[in-house]
Write a protein that holds these residues in place. Structure first.
Motif, short mmCIF file in Angstrom:
data_model
loop_
_atom_site.label_atom_id
_atom_site.label_comp_id
_atom_site.label_asym_id
_atom_site.label_seq_id
_atom_site.Cartn_x
_atom_site.Cartn_y
_atom_site.Cartn_z
N ILE A 138 0.84 -1.21 0.00
CA ILE A 138 0.00 0.00 0.00
C ILE A 138 0.87 1.25 0.00
CG2 ILE A 138 -1.63 1.32 1.42
CD1 ILE A 138 -2.90 -1.33 2.22
N LYS A 139 1.99 1.19 0.70
CA LYS A 139 2.88 2.34 0.77
C LYS A 139 3.45 2.67 -0.60
CE LYS A 139 6.76 1.72 2.91
NZ LYS A 139 7.75 1.49 4.01
N PHE A 140 3.67 1.65 -1.44
CA PHE A 140 4.23 1.86 -2.77
C PHE A 140 3.16 1.88 -3.86
CE2 PHE A 140 7.88 -0.59 -0.72
CZ PHE A 140 8.52 0.57 -0.32
N TYR A 141 1.92 2.05 -3.48
CA TYR A 141 0.79 2.04 -4.43
C TYR A 141 0.96 3.13 -5.49
CZ TYR A 141 -4.11 2.35 -5.99
OH TYR A 141 -5.26 2.38 -6.75
N LYS A 142 1.50 4.27 -5.10
CA LYS A 142 1.61 5.42 -5.99
C LYS A 142 2.78 5.33 -6.95
CE LYS A 142 4.55 8.30 -3.00
NZ LYS A 142 4.89 7.17 -2.10
N ASP A 143 3.72 4.41 -6.71
CA ASP A 143 4.98 4.39 -7.47
C ASP A 143 4.81 3.63 -8.78
OD1 ASP A 143 6.10 5.76 -5.36
OD2 ASP A 143 6.88 3.95 -4.40
N LEU A 152 2.37 -2.81 -8.44
CA LEU A 152 1.69 -2.92 -7.15
C LEU A 152 0.31 -2.26 -7.17
CD1 LEU A 152 4.61 -2.44 -4.61
CD2 LEU A 152 3.26 -4.49 -5.03
N LYS A 153 0.16 -1.18 -7.92
CA LYS A 153 -1.16 -0.53 -7.99
C LYS A 153 -2.20 -1.50 -8.56
CE LYS A 153 -3.76 3.27 -10.03
NZ LYS A 153 -4.82 2.35 -10.52
N LYS A 154 -1.87 -2.13 -9.67
CA LYS A 154 -2.78 -3.10 -10.27
C LYS A 154 -3.04 -4.27 -9.32
CE LYS A 154 -3.34 -6.14 -14.26
NZ LYS A 154 -2.73 -6.63 -15.54
N THR A 155 -1.99 -4.73 -8.65
CA THR A 155 -2.12 -5.85 -7.72
C THR A 155 -3.08 -5.51 -6.58
OG1 THR A 155 0.12 -6.63 -8.20
CG2 THR A 155 -0.88 -7.38 -6.15
N ILE A 156 -2.89 -4.34 -5.98
CA ILE A 156 -3.75 -3.93 -4.86
C ILE A 156 -5.19 -3.71 -5.33
CG2 ILE A 156 -4.19 -2.09 -3.19
CD1 ILE A 156 -1.96 -3.93 -2.37
N ASN A 168 -5.26 -2.30 4.64
CA ASN A 168 -4.65 -3.41 5.35
C ASN A 168 -5.58 -3.88 6.47
OD1 ASN A 168 -2.96 -5.23 6.63
ND2 ASN A 168 -1.21 -3.87 6.72
N ASN A 169 -5.78 -3.03 7.45
CA ASN A 169 -6.72 -3.33 8.54
C ASN A 169 -8.11 -2.78 8.26
OD1 ASN A 169 -4.73 -4.55 10.27
ND2 ASN A 169 -3.95 -2.49 10.65
N GLY A 170 -8.21 -1.77 7.37
CA GLY A 170 -9.47 -1.13 7.04
C GLY A 170 -9.23 0.06 6.13
N PHE A 171 -10.32 0.72 5.73
CA PHE A 171 -10.19 1.81 4.76
C PHE A 171 -9.41 3.00 5.30
CE2 PHE A 171 -13.95 2.87 7.19
CZ PHE A 171 -13.92 4.26 7.30
N PHE A 175 -5.81 6.77 4.66
CA PHE A 175 -5.70 8.15 5.14
C PHE A 175 -4.28 8.47 5.62
CE2 PHE A 175 -10.44 8.13 6.61
CZ PHE A 175 -10.82 7.85 5.31
N GLU A 176 -3.51 7.43 5.96
CA GLU A 176 -2.21 7.63 6.60
C GLU A 176 -1.04 7.62 5.62
OE1 GLU A 176 -1.99 4.59 9.51
OE2 GLU A 176 -3.79 5.23 10.59
#
Length: 364
Positions: A138-143, A152-156, A168-171, A175-176
């Motif tokens: 999720i941290k690298f979603y934007k890369d 990773l964006k497509k995977t997520i 990960n734990n919720g929506f 936000f973080e």
């Protein structure tokens, strides 16, 4: 006194050998099943390897694959042994092999039990692996422009759509982190600059989620941004709009998915273990019954078969004494090796004529 002694006639011995021959061939099929289950689990884990941290999660499928291959080999040999044991003359060729074969089969069935238990105890390792893997993904979603992370964006997105989950734990996990690439931010916009400056790390954080978090069953168009701001949308209450986005975290969704698979595999492996134990017991009875026939030198006579030649306590004491004697033998050999150089030194000092009269220390 023998444990669980059973008397066998020639007909019963012959029938037992035939039944065990068939069961061993069935056991070859169960070995293929174990191999297939391990391979299936390994493929399922490989599919989500991008969102899993590297750890010991492959130990279970590797264990099942190894046990499956060994099962095919052992049970193939067991089928040949049991087929020959229907004839006394042929059994004499396997007489010295059967006891080591039974011991190896016992160790093998124990490994099957361990594999079944590992299926039920893997949950904690899997949960930790998913937590760490999803956090980094999720941290690298934007890369999307960086090699090695662009997928990773497509995977997520596919993960959140397929498993109906978000974050990960919720929506709120979205936000973080900054999940929107700088490439798609208007750096001339005052709102964007203010949001970047308002964060200590200089990240563009929003109370929004990617489109893949949207629930298609929602009666209204999906609201992705300003999720916690009731005034930003008409007739909207984020505490009540449960159908707007997926509420379950992807870690829990994947954990439930793999837990169901592991429970099914664990139950199947336990059933196979019980089957292998029954075959092992039958082979032990056949081995001891045929051994008695060879001692009596009469193929037509009745013979006794048993699981243990002595009671459990006597067998345990006997095995313990063997292990203890092996330890003493190793200790004596070590001391003897240490004394050999001293013996050479004394022989050189006192000469050959004094060696016999000079006492040389030896190991007792």
């Amino acid at each position: 006194m023998a444990v669980f002694k059973v008397k066998f006639t020639k007909t019963k011995r012959h029938k037992l050998a035939q039944i065990l021959w068939i069961l061993n061939w069935i056991s070859v099929a169960t070995g293929v099943t174990l191999f297939s289950l391990g391979l299936f689990l390994k493929i399922e884990i490989k599919k989500r390897s991008e969102v899993m941290a590297k750890g010991e999660i492959n130990s279970v499928p590797n264990m099942l694959i190894s046990v499956g291959v060994i099962a095919c080999i052992i049970n193939f040999l067991g089928g040949k042994i049991c087929y020959d044991c229907s004839d006394t003359t042929k059994f004499s060729r396997w007489r010295l092999v059967m006891l080591p074969y039974i011991v190896c089969t016992f160790c093998f069935t124990f490994c099957i039990l361990v594999g079944a238990l590992m299926c039920y105890t893997m949950r904690n390792e899997l949960e930790e692996s998913l937590y760490l893997g999803l956090r980094d993904a999720i941290k690298f979603y934007k890369d999307t422009d960086i090699p090695g992370r662009c997928f990773l964006k497509k995977t997520i997105d596919l993960l959140q759509i397929g498993f109906q989950c978000c974050g990960n734990n919720g929506f709120r996990d979205w936000f973080e982190i900054q999940w929107i690439s700088v490439r798609y931010l208007n750096m001339a916009s005052k709102e964007v600059l203010d949001r970047l400056k308002s964060n200590v790390d200089g990240k563009f954080l929003v109370d929004g989620v990617p489109f893949s978090c949207c629930n298609p069953s929602s009666p209204r168009p999906c609201i992705q941004y300003h999720l916690t701001n009731n005034t930003a949308h008409y007739n909207y209450d984020f505490l009540m709009e449960e159908l707007n986005i997926w509420m379950k975290g992807c870690r829990q969704a994947l954990l439930d998915y793999y837990t169901d698979i592991m429970r099914s595999i664990g139950l199947t492996v336990l059933i196979i273990w019980l089957f292998e134990i029954s075959v092992l017991i039958g082979v032990r009875y056949l081995q001891t019954a045929m051994k008695s026939v060879l001692l009596l030198s009469d193929p037509e006579c009745e013979s006794d078969g048993w699981l243990l030649e002595n009671s459990f306590v006597e067998t345990a004491k006997y095995n313990f004494s063997i292990i203890k004697n092996l330890g003493k033998a190793n200790q004596i050999s070590t001391v003897s090796e240490m004394n050999d150089p001293n013996m050479d030194v004394q022989t050189a000092n006192y000469g050959p004529e004094n060696v016999q009269s000079k006492s040389i220390p030896t190991a007792s």
